[in-house]
Enzyme design. Structure first.
Site, PDB file in Angstrom:
ATOM      1  N   CYS A 265       0.678  -1.212  -0.002  1.00 40.98           N
ATOM      2  CA  CYS A 265       0.118  -0.126  -0.114  1.00 40.98           C
ATOM      3  C   CYS A 265       0.813   1.443  -0.090  1.00 40.98           C
ATOM      4  CB  CYS A 265      -0.801  -0.003   1.091  1.00 40.98           C
ATOM      5  SG  CYS A 265      -2.033  -1.481   1.150  1.00 40.98           S
TER       6      CYS A 265
HETATM    7  N1  LIG Z   1      -2.674  -5.972   2.244  1.00 41.15           N
HETATM    8  C1  LIG Z   1      -3.264  -5.038   2.717  1.00 41.15           C
HETATM    9  O1  LIG Z   1      -2.854  -4.681   4.077  1.00 41.15           O
HETATM   10  C2  LIG Z   1      -4.278  -4.008   2.137  1.00 41.15           C
HETATM   11  C3  LIG Z   1      -4.892  -3.025   2.886  1.00 41.15           C
HETATM   12  C4  LIG Z   1      -5.713  -2.319   2.382  1.00 41.15           C
HETATM   13  C5  LIG Z   1      -5.983  -2.486   1.145  1.00 41.15           C
HETATM   14  N2  LIG Z   1      -5.347  -3.234   0.259  1.00 41.15           N
HETATM   15  C6  LIG Z   1      -5.529  -3.469  -1.132  1.00 41.15           C
HETATM   16  O2  LIG Z   1      -6.463  -4.578  -1.543  1.00 41.15           O
HETATM   17  C7  LIG Z   1      -6.199  -5.015  -2.828  1.00 41.15           C
HETATM   18  C8  LIG Z   1      -5.703  -6.441  -2.503  1.00 41.15           C
HETATM   19  O3  LIG Z   1      -4.488  -6.474  -1.865  1.00 41.15           O
HETATM   20  P1  LIG Z   1      -3.958  -7.960  -1.138  1.00 41.15           P
HETATM   21  O4  LIG Z   1      -3.017  -7.364  -0.186  1.00 41.15           O
HETATM   22  O5  LIG Z   1      -5.101  -8.703  -0.791  1.00 41.15           O
HETATM   23  O6  LIG Z   1      -3.450  -8.464  -2.452  1.00 41.15           O
HETATM   24  P2  LIG Z   1      -2.622  -9.963  -2.747  1.00 41.15           P
HETATM   25  O7  LIG Z   1      -1.923 -10.088  -3.693  1.00 41.15           O
HETATM   26  O8  LIG Z   1      -2.492 -10.535  -1.258  1.00 41.15           O
HETATM   27  O9  LIG Z   1      -3.913 -10.888  -3.106  1.00 41.15           O
HETATM   28  C9  LIG Z   1      -4.547 -10.441  -4.249  1.00 41.15           C
HETATM   29  C10 LIG Z   1      -5.348 -12.157  -4.796  1.00 41.15           C
HETATM   30  O10 LIG Z   1      -5.997 -11.842  -5.829  1.00 41.15           O
HETATM   31  C11 LIG Z   1      -5.489 -12.909  -6.981  1.00 41.15           C
HETATM   32  N3  LIG Z   1      -6.109 -12.228  -8.222  1.00 41.15           N
HETATM   33  C12 LIG Z   1      -5.135 -11.482  -9.102  1.00 41.15           C
HETATM   34  N4  LIG Z   1      -5.654 -11.258 -10.189  1.00 41.15           N
HETATM   35  C13 LIG Z   1      -6.821 -11.805 -10.092  1.00 41.15           C
HETATM   36  C14 LIG Z   1      -8.120 -11.876 -11.053  1.00 41.15           C
HETATM   37  N5  LIG Z   1      -8.062 -11.238 -12.129  1.00 41.15           N
HETATM   38  N6  LIG Z   1      -9.073 -12.763 -10.658  1.00 41.15           N
HETATM   39  C15 LIG Z   1      -9.237 -13.388  -9.518  1.00 41.15           C
HETATM   40  N7  LIG Z   1      -8.197 -13.464  -8.609  1.00 41.15           N
HETATM   41  C16 LIG Z   1      -7.095 -12.433  -9.057  1.00 41.15           C
HETATM   42  C17 LIG Z   1      -4.162 -13.162  -6.549  1.00 41.15           C
HETATM   43  O11 LIG Z   1      -4.014 -14.453  -7.318  1.00 41.15           O
HETATM   44  C18 LIG Z   1      -4.148 -12.953  -5.410  1.00 41.15           C
HETATM   45  O12 LIG Z   1      -4.158 -14.207  -4.512  1.00 41.15           O
HETATM   46  C19 LIG Z   1      -5.209  -3.960  -3.197  1.00 41.15           C
HETATM   47  O13 LIG Z   1      -5.644  -3.130  -3.937  1.00 41.15           O
HETATM   48  C20 LIG Z   1      -4.582  -3.481  -2.156  1.00 41.15           C
HETATM   49  O14 LIG Z   1      -3.905  -2.234  -2.424  1.00 41.15           O
HETATM   50  C21 LIG Z   1      -4.273  -4.116   0.860  1.00 41.15           C
END
Ligand SMILES: NC(=O)c1ccc[n+]([C@@H]2O[C@H](COP(=O)([O-])OP(=O)(O)OC[C@H]3O[C@@H](n4cnc5c(N)ncnc54)[C@H](O)[C@@H]3O)[C@@H](O)[C@H]2O)c1
Length: 442
Positions: A265
């Site tokens: 992030c």
């Molecule tokens: N990690 C955090 O602390 C956090 C906090 C707040 C917001 N976010 C936001 O949330 C969103 C997700 O982050 P995350 O940390 O969970 O990511 P992550 O990489 O941990 O998980 C994302 C998942 O989505 C899957 N994926 C990717 N493209 C896909 C598709 N087209 N169809 C189906 N699955 C798909 C990936 O294989 C992965 O398992 C981002 O925008 C991030 O900025 C993250």
């Protein structure tokens, strides 16, 4: 208003997996979808890939009916649920522009299943205009229209991995729909798992609010990083000064300096706002400046390493440098965008022989793409000319580190109360640390 009792979650990572489990535990029918077959396999085998979800919790959900499927198997299942929530990554390209490819491909997946009456919510952090722009356009390629045939909303995530309190029901959640009806419906859906849901006037406002939260952190961290550099020059201790300022009970919030910013992030989201701002002929100068300062911190750490070795009459070239902790923050196994990847590559490029120890990160890809494997704690502490502390996991034996290592660069103030000798520890933002009084040793 329609009551949504079943949910499809697309993207089962740090955000999507806990969300899917929370809805399941709240009694809704849940199907989780991930494009990565390995992720689906792992979940179906009962292994949680993320820190904050234990295997026991995952298995309890599996036994009581939650389903995890790959993209291919998802179409019929997503068509059958009431609401679809998208939690896929929002990375940046090498030139630091937003990369919406995962969001668009998730929208494409949802579009194959969309039917009249659906609610579709985007939860990935992104620039204002994504939900009602490219995300909506992809969904509407189905022939159905948002606001007429289906409801559309944005609801950002606030979870802070490694901090269980951030995943609690009590943390307020924002929602903004493309119509008042969509906002009200999304609000109701999130009230199943959050006790305080705050409606906003539009998806754009909710997208901007999330960026405000994260850019605020990035800018404040940059400010204290710069203050740390100034304190080093002035012979002041930035850590003492921040603690002193933090005694003010109002109007101040403490941020700490360090070797740089990491994770999914804080180093990424500001570029989403800066990129969008440029479309409006607006240069977000705070963001660019903060980005420059934070990106330069790993180089500064390497300069401190060279200075510390110089004090012993040694050069960085040929020195054995052990890095302690490479996750992007303490007590998590996440090493995405970790400043340690830059620190390790820069040390290596200056000729140091680099090893690292991190009990939570068995393998690290440095900024040049070289893969390193974590070596034993003792090898780093006892076998290095210099130890550089990048991430201070609580599980590490800090008394042993400061009791045994000969020379240490401490970038995160892990040495407080533990320094044994003069010119043993160089602290980022403070310089050489004075030995602590015996009664303060562990
Ligand atoms: N990690 C955090 O602390 C956090 C906090 C707040 C917001 N976010 C936001 O949330 C969103 C997700 O982050 P995350 O940390 O969970 O990511 P992550 O990489 O941990 O998980 C994302 C998942 O989505 C899957 N994926 C990717 N493209 C896909 C598709 N087209 N169809 C189906 N699955 C798909 C990936 O294989 C992965 O398992 C981002 O925008 C991030 O900025 C993250």
């Amino acid at each position: 208003m329609k009551e949504d009792r079943s949910v499809g979650v697309i993207g089962l990572g740090y955000v999507g997996l806990p969300l899917a489990l929370a809805y399941h535990e709240a009694g809704l029918t849940v199907v989780g979808v991930d494009a990565n077959p390995k992720r689906v396999e792992e979940l179906n085998a009962g292994h949680s890939p993320i820190d904050d979800v234990g295997d026991a919790r995952l298995n309890a959900a599996r036994q009581s009916g939650i389903r995890f499927v790959g993209s291919e198997a998802a179409t019929a299942l997503l068509a059958a649920v009431d609401a679809i929530i998208v939690c896929v990554p929002t990375p940046i390209t090498l030139s630091k522009d937003p990369d919406l490819a995962p969001v668009i491909s998730a929208a494409e997946l949802a579009r194959r299943s969309i039917r009249p009456g659906h609610l579709v919510v985007l939860q990935s952090t992104t620039f204002p205009g994504t939900t009602t722009g490219p995300f909506r356009a992809e969904l509407e390629r189905s022939g159905l229209a948002a606001g007429r045939d289906f409801d559309l909303a944005f609801a950002p995530e606030r979870v802070n991995p490694g901090d269980p309190a951030s995943a609690s029901r009590g943390v307020p959640r924002l929602v903004g729909g493309s119509t008042p009806e969509a906002t009200a419906r999304a609000k109701k859906l999130f009230e199943n798992i959050n006790s305080h849901v705050v409606p906003l006037s539009s998806p754009d406002a909710a997208e901007m609010a999330k960026l405000l939260e994260n850019v605020f952190r990035n800018i404040n961290i940059a400010f204290v990083n710069q203050l740390a550099l100034l304190c080093e020059r002035m012979g002041l201790d930035v850590w003492e000064i921040i603690d002193a300022a933090a005694t003010k009970p109002f109007g101040f919030m403490a941020f700490r300096p360090g070797p740089g910013v990491g994770g999914h992030c804080i180093p990424v989201d500001p570029y989403y706002l800066a990129w969008r701002a440029r479309e409006f002929d607006f240069v977000e100068r705070f963001i660019e400046l903060a980005g420059d300062i934070n990106l330069a911190m790993p180089r500064h750490v390497v300069e401190l390493a060279a200075e510390a070795l110089n004090d012993r009459g040694k050069a960085l070239k040929g020195a054995r440098v052990g890095v302690l902790g490479v996750a992007f923050k303490p007590d998590v196994q996440d090493a995405r965008n970790t400043p340690a990847a830059d620190v390790v590559a820069l040390l290596k490029n200056r000729g140091a022989v680099v090893s690292y120890h991190d009990p939570l990160v068995p393998e690290l890809r440095d900024a040049d793409g070289t893969i390193h494997r974590s070596v034993a704690f003792d090898a780093v502490v006892d076998g290095s000319d210099l130890v550089v502390v990048v991430t201070a996991h609580r599980s590490l034996d800090w008394s042993a580190v400061y009791g045994r290592a000969d020379l240490i660069v401490d970038t995160v103030n892990s040495s407080r109360g533990r320094v044994r000798r003069d010119r043993q520890v160089f602290r980022l933002g403070a310089g050489w640390a004075a030995p602590d009084a015996a009664d303060r040793l562990d």
